[in-house]
Design a protein around this motif. Structure first.
Motif, PDB file in Angstrom:
ATOM      1  N   GLY A  32      20.621 -56.851 -31.697  1.00 56.60           N
ATOM      2  CA  GLY A  32      19.842 -56.763 -32.920  1.00 56.60           C
ATOM      3  C   GLY A  32      18.454 -57.345 -32.728  1.00 56.60           C
ATOM      4  N   LYS A  91      19.857 -47.883 -35.196  1.00 50.55           N
ATOM      5  CA  LYS A  91      20.908 -46.928 -35.565  1.00 50.55           C
ATOM      6  C   LYS A  91      20.931 -45.684 -34.687  1.00 50.55           C
ATOM      7  N   SER A 110      19.981 -60.389 -34.600  1.00 48.72           N
ATOM      8  CA  SER A 110      20.456 -60.145 -35.966  1.00 48.72           C
ATOM      9  C   SER A 110      21.623 -59.161 -35.953  1.00 48.72           C
ATOM     10  N   THR A 111      22.328 -59.116 -37.060  1.00 45.76           N
ATOM     11  CA  THR A 111      23.467 -58.194 -37.137  1.00 45.76           C
ATOM     12  C   THR A 111      23.013 -56.745 -37.279  1.00 45.76           C
ATOM     13  N   GLU A 112      21.813 -56.533 -37.804  1.00 46.10           N
ATOM     14  CA  GLU A 112      21.288 -55.178 -37.917  1.00 46.10           C
ATOM     15  C   GLU A 112      20.781 -54.727 -36.550  1.00 46.10           C
ATOM     16  N   LYS A 113      21.236 -53.540 -36.123  1.00 48.76           N
ATOM     17  CA  LYS A 113      20.877 -53.003 -34.809  1.00 48.76           C
ATOM     18  C   LYS A 113      20.251 -51.626 -34.957  1.00 48.76           C
TER      19      LYS A 113
END
Length: 167
Positions: free
Chosen positions: A121, A75, A70-73
């Motif tokens: 992600g 933080k 996914s694009t969310e990784k």
């Protein structure tokens, strides 16, 4: 009384001066803490000899992202990660694996994982080629039950990691 107040003030300054805010504790520079040139060269020789194409990270580890996920990784290193993984030596021997999945605090893992896992992600897959300084270093790692060496000191390591989830 003045000495008591002075003493308490000094203790207060010492203890609060050592405390880190969450932002400070979680702030992590993945390019800090680089592997020595000789270890990076040994890793590059291994990759070249085995015709492995991988991307060099600023720290000296190499990696290959097979699925970015996914694009969310993740933080920062204060979060938890849930992964499936296998760890191998360059001779192909598996020293550890977990295919059903296991959770860790990212900040508690070896340097290579702290640096490489945030590159993918959720549901991403990465192969990490680790110089010793970013893995387990120069000390032998022994099985806790048998006391047999499972990772010889100064070993180049190869991890295949799937980032199942994180928070």
């Amino acid at each position: 009384m003045k000495q008591f107040i002075l003493g308490m003030s000094i203790l207060s300054i010492v203890f609060t001066g050592c405390l880190k805010t969450d932002d400070q504790a979680c702030n992590y520079d993945p390019c800090a803490g680089k592997a020595p040139d000789a270890q990076v060269l040994a890793l590059e020789t291994y990759l070249d000899t085995n015709n492995i194409i991988a991307t060099k990270h600023c720290s000296g580890l190499y990696y290959n992202i097979t699925d970015s996920g996914s694009t969310e990784k993740p933080k920062d290193i204060c979060g938890s990660v849930f992964v499936r993984y296998s760890g191998k030596l360059v001779n192909g021997a598996t020293f550890d694996s977990n295919v059903s999945g296991v959770g860790f605090q990212l900040g508690g893992l070896i340097e290579a994982w702290k640096k490489a896992i945030p590159l993918i992600g959720r549901n991403g897959n990465i192969t990490i080629y680790v110089p010793p300084a970013l893995g387990y270093g120069s000390a032998d790692v022994k099985d806790q039950q048998t006391q047999q060496v499972v990772i010889p000191g100064n070993s180049i390591l190869i991890f295949e990691v799937e980032l199942v989830d994180f928070n």
